[in-house]
Design an enzyme around this catalytic site. Structure first.
Site, short mmCIF file in Angstrom:
data_model
loop_
_atom_site.label_atom_id
_atom_site.label_comp_id
_atom_site.label_asym_id
_atom_site.label_seq_id
_atom_site.Cartn_x
_atom_site.Cartn_y
_atom_site.Cartn_z
N HIS A 94 1.33 -1.10 0.24
CA HIS A 94 -0.02 -0.25 0.12
C HIS A 94 0.70 1.31 -0.26
O HIS A 94 2.22 1.29 0.93
CB HIS A 94 -1.17 0.33 1.17
CG HIS A 94 -1.69 1.16 1.05
ND1 HIS A 94 -1.88 2.05 0.80
CD2 HIS A 94 -3.23 0.82 0.53
CE1 HIS A 94 -2.82 3.20 1.93
NE2 HIS A 94 -3.84 2.05 0.79
N GLU A 165 -4.37 1.34 -7.60
CA GLU A 165 -4.65 2.55 -6.35
C GLU A 165 -4.16 4.39 -6.17
O GLU A 165 -2.83 4.16 -6.06
CB GLU A 165 -5.04 2.59 -4.48
CG GLU A 165 -5.31 0.78 -4.23
CD GLU A 165 -5.34 1.06 -3.28
OE1 GLU A 165 -6.81 0.62 -2.25
OE2 GLU A 165 -4.53 1.31 -2.38
N SER A 209 -11.07 6.10 -2.13
CA SER A 209 -11.61 7.78 -2.32
C SER A 209 -13.21 6.71 -2.35
O SER A 209 -14.47 7.50 -2.73
CB SER A 209 -11.67 8.74 -2.58
OG SER A 209 -10.65 9.23 -1.98
N GLY A 230 -11.56 1.64 1.65
CA GLY A 230 -10.54 1.88 3.05
C GLY A 230 -11.75 3.49 4.47
O GLY A 230 -12.48 2.50 4.81
P1 PGA Z 1 -9.56 5.84 1.32
O1 PGA Z 1 -8.23 4.43 1.19
O2 PGA Z 1 -10.70 5.14 0.45
O3 PGA Z 1 -9.91 5.79 2.31
O4 PGA Z 1 -9.24 6.53 0.25
C1 PGA Z 1 -8.33 3.60 0.51
C2 PGA Z 1 -6.97 3.27 -0.42
O5 PGA Z 1 -5.70 3.05 0.46
O6 PGA Z 1 -7.26 1.21 -0.72
#
Ligand code: PGA
Length: 255
Positions: A94, A165, A209, A230
């Site tokens: 990540h 991502e 997001s 997330g």
């Molecule tokens: P987020 O995180 O949905 O809060 O943007 C996504 C992720 O890091 O996989």
């Protein structure tokens, strides 16, 4: 291919809070079909996931793993420890770990291999830091994927999940990348992965997001095999809405 819809809670929810989350979430997705759901709590709440999810069809896993089998690595957790807790998935690479722990593609490749050898599915995260022309973005991602998958041969390749991502779309204040752009990236990556491993179809899921409003359009986009959520999944009702929206967009859903 079945739709994968999952969440990493990142460093959120104590084991007590996790207990409440699962109590609320599991009934909300009873009867969902045509998708595989997974939850990646922090290490400290994986046991809670096992208590609540065993027998439900919802999978659980971890957000990181050490590449070695065992040894003097204070504070780290091995793949066999996770497999022993019933983990099916392990997130690797990540962007927050690359940034905060200086993880390199070489280390990530070793973690991917460790997860596979312990019988789990690595969810390998890749994404560009800033938006750019499609060809440049795809070239950068393929370079990263080439290094991060270097230790896997075709027999193991079908265990891998790629999470696209884009770093600029992750976290508080960001919004999801436009679905058509996500689809272009996914299809380009899928083409190249098919060249590398003929006959193997590696699922590519989108993260950044995702919320209940964006889930349908993202999941419906050709090339998108699922969603990785997330912060919006910290509310179990919202994650359930995302799961239903995602699976309905792809299959029509079923209750
Ligand atoms: P987020 O995180 O949905 O809060 O943007 C996504 C992720 O890091 O996989």
């Amino acid at each position: 291919m079945t739709t994968l819809i999952g969440t990493s809670w990142k460093m959120n929810l104590t084991s007590t809070e996790a207990d409440a989350w699962f109590r609320s979430f599991v009934p909300l997705v009873a009867g969902i079909a045509g998708c595989e759901l997974f939850v990646l709590p922090p290490f400290t709440a994986i046991w809670v996931a096992r208590v609540h999810l065993a027998g439900t069809g919802i999978a659980w896993g971890a957000q990181d793993v050490h590449p070695d089998e065992e040894g003097a690595h204070t504070g780290d957790v091995s793949a066999s420890m996770l497999a022993d807790l019933g983990c099916s998935f392990v997130e690797v690479g990540h962007s927050e770990r690359r940034r905060e722990h200086r993880e390199t593609p070489d280390l990530i490749a070793a973690k991917v291999a460790a997860a596979v050898h312990a019988g789990m599915r690595p969810i390998l995260c890749v994404g560009e830091r800033t938006p750019g022309p499609l060809d440049d973005v795809v070239a950068g991602l393929l370079d990263d994927l080439g290094q991060s998958l270097a230790r896997l041969g075709p027999p193991d390749a079908d265990r891998v999940v790629i999470a696209y991502e884009p770093v600029w779309a992750i976290g508080e204040g960001a919004t999801a990348a436009p679905p058509d752009r996500v689809g272009q990236v996914h299809r380009a990556l899928a083409d190249r992965l098919a060249d590398r491993w003929p006959g193997v179809r590696v699922p590519i899921i989108y993260g950044g997001s995702v919320d209940a409003g964006s889930a349908s359009a993202l999941a419906a986009e050709p090339g998108v095999d699922g969603l990785f959520v997330g912060r919006r999944a910290l509310d179990p009702s919202e994650f359930a809405r995302i799961a239903w929206a995602g699976v309905t967009a792809r299959t029509g859903g079923a209750r």
